[in-house]
Design a protein around this motif. Sequence first.
Motif, mmCIF file in Angstrom:
data_model
loop_
_atom_site.group_PDB
_atom_site.id
_atom_site.type_symbol
_atom_site.label_atom_id
_atom_site.label_comp_id
_atom_site.label_asym_id
_atom_site.label_seq_id
_atom_site.Cartn_x
_atom_site.Cartn_y
_atom_site.Cartn_z
ATOM 1 N N LEU A 183 1.915 -17.223 4.438
ATOM 2 C CA LEU A 183 2.033 -15.815 4.044
ATOM 3 C C LEU A 183 0.846 -15.299 3.230
ATOM 4 C CD1 LEU A 183 5.856 -15.594 3.336
ATOM 5 C CD2 LEU A 183 4.595 -14.129 4.927
ATOM 6 N N PRO A 184 0.411 -15.994 2.172
ATOM 7 C CA PRO A 184 -0.735 -15.469 1.417
ATOM 8 C C PRO A 184 -2.031 -15.466 2.215
ATOM 9 C CG PRO A 184 -0.080 -17.614 0.568
ATOM 10 C CD PRO A 184 0.990 -17.184 1.511
ATOM 11 N N LEU A 185 -2.187 -16.419 3.131
ATOM 12 C CA LEU A 185 -3.376 -16.437 3.978
ATOM 13 C C LEU A 185 -3.383 -15.234 4.909
ATOM 14 C CD1 LEU A 185 -3.384 -20.239 4.913
ATOM 15 C CD2 LEU A 185 -4.837 -19.096 3.225
ATOM 16 N N ALA A 186 -2.216 -14.925 5.474
ATOM 17 C CA ALA A 186 -2.118 -13.760 6.351
ATOM 18 C C ALA A 186 -2.334 -12.476 5.569
ATOM 19 C CB ALA A 186 -0.756 -13.749 7.040
ATOM 20 N N ALA A 187 -1.785 -12.410 4.362
ATOM 21 C CA ALA A 187 -1.959 -11.210 3.537
ATOM 22 C C ALA A 187 -3.429 -10.992 3.205
ATOM 23 C CB ALA A 187 -1.131 -11.331 2.267
ATOM 24 N N ALA A 188 -4.135 -12.058 2.903
ATOM 25 C CA ALA A 188 -5.562 -11.934 2.602
ATOM 26 C C ALA A 188 -6.350 -11.429 3.802
ATOM 27 C CB ALA A 188 -6.108 -13.284 2.140
ATOM 28 N N ALA A 189 -5.831 -11.718 5.009
ATOM 29 C CA ALA A 189 -6.484 -11.261 6.232
ATOM 30 C C ALA A 189 -6.026 -9.864 6.647
ATOM 31 C CB ALA A 189 -6.218 -12.248 7.361
ATOM 32 N N GLY A 190 -5.035 -9.318 5.916
ATOM 33 C CA GLY A 190 -4.605 -7.957 6.191
ATOM 34 C C GLY A 190 -3.235 -7.799 6.803
ATOM 35 N N TYR A 191 -2.475 -8.893 6.920
ATOM 36 C CA TYR A 191 -1.144 -8.815 7.529
ATOM 37 C C TYR A 191 -0.079 -9.234 6.529
ATOM 38 C CZ TYR A 191 2.839 -9.709 10.626
ATOM 39 O OH TYR A 191 4.082 -9.704 11.213
ATOM 40 N N ALA A 192 0.783 -8.286 6.151
ATOM 41 C CA ALA A 192 1.872 -8.561 5.209
ATOM 42 C C ALA A 192 3.119 -7.826 5.687
ATOM 43 C CB ALA A 192 1.499 -8.116 3.805
ATOM 44 N N PRO A 193 3.956 -8.480 6.497
ATOM 45 C CA PRO A 193 5.160 -7.815 6.999
ATOM 46 C C PRO A 193 6.107 -7.439 5.871
ATOM 47 C CG PRO A 193 5.178 -10.158 7.522
ATOM 48 C CD PRO A 193 3.822 -9.862 6.977
ATOM 49 N N ASP A 194 6.983 -6.499 6.158
ATOM 50 C CA ASP A 194 7.944 -6.052 5.154
ATOM 51 C C ASP A 194 9.000 -7.104 4.855
ATOM 52 O OD1 ASP A 194 6.732 -3.456 5.056
ATOM 53 O OD2 ASP A 194 7.779 -2.954 6.918
#
Length: 271
Positions: A138-149
Amino acid sequence: MQRYQHLEAVIFDWAGTVVDFGSFAPTQVLIDVFAEIGITVSMAEARVPMGLAKWDHIQALGRLPGVAERWQARFGRAMNDTDVDRLYQQFMPLQVARVGEYSAPIPGAIDTVNLLRQRGLKIGSCSGYPRVVMDRLLPLAAAAGYAPDHTVATDDLAAGGRPGPWMALDNVIELAVSDVRHCVKVDDTAPGIAEGLRAGMWTVGLSASGNAVGLTAEKWSALSPAHQAEYRAPAEAQLTTAGAHYVVDTIAELPAVLMQIEARLAAGERP
């Protein structure tokens, strides 16, 4: 910006759908874990049960005729649940350690998700990964711009994971969606499509970026259109047979499909 009048949410799978073009993170680790105990598993075999929870994936892999034959030759007996438990315990730390190697967003994924948000959709997600892996991803995806609700891991719910509807329905509850028919489940595997159908949702299968084709984005792009068609055909057939309402190559093509679903909802159609 045009907003949807009926659709409320899209629920995405992870590997092969939004991140990890070709869905390599789960398969390669499984191959390595079996190799450690002297059992050769091919990439094609490792991909057969994809979409299931990882304990179930290991069990199903051990029941494939070729793997079962090699297991019998190596140990003199069939694989049992204790063996599955042991392999799962070996698998988990490796998966946690290496999921980051395969966490890059699929081309077009971030732009597509941002567009859907701008059009008023909520973004849910669920995965065959257990929570310990999702907490790493999750934090890796968020850093790349993807953070689902909302995100559901396969071991979050007492009811279980795919092909049951529970992870998809948990998204419906947490996202406060008023009608399951206003949801679209997007996945690259047959169990993921079954999950969406059993939850009463529209389903979209992704062929080129997913498990069935099993190529990196670079290798896929390097293929001629004719060779792409050869790879695409069995993947499309697999997803269509599973019941997908639509099948496209990657998440980048999703907005056009959602407009078609929106029109069908407006005309009174249901999944």
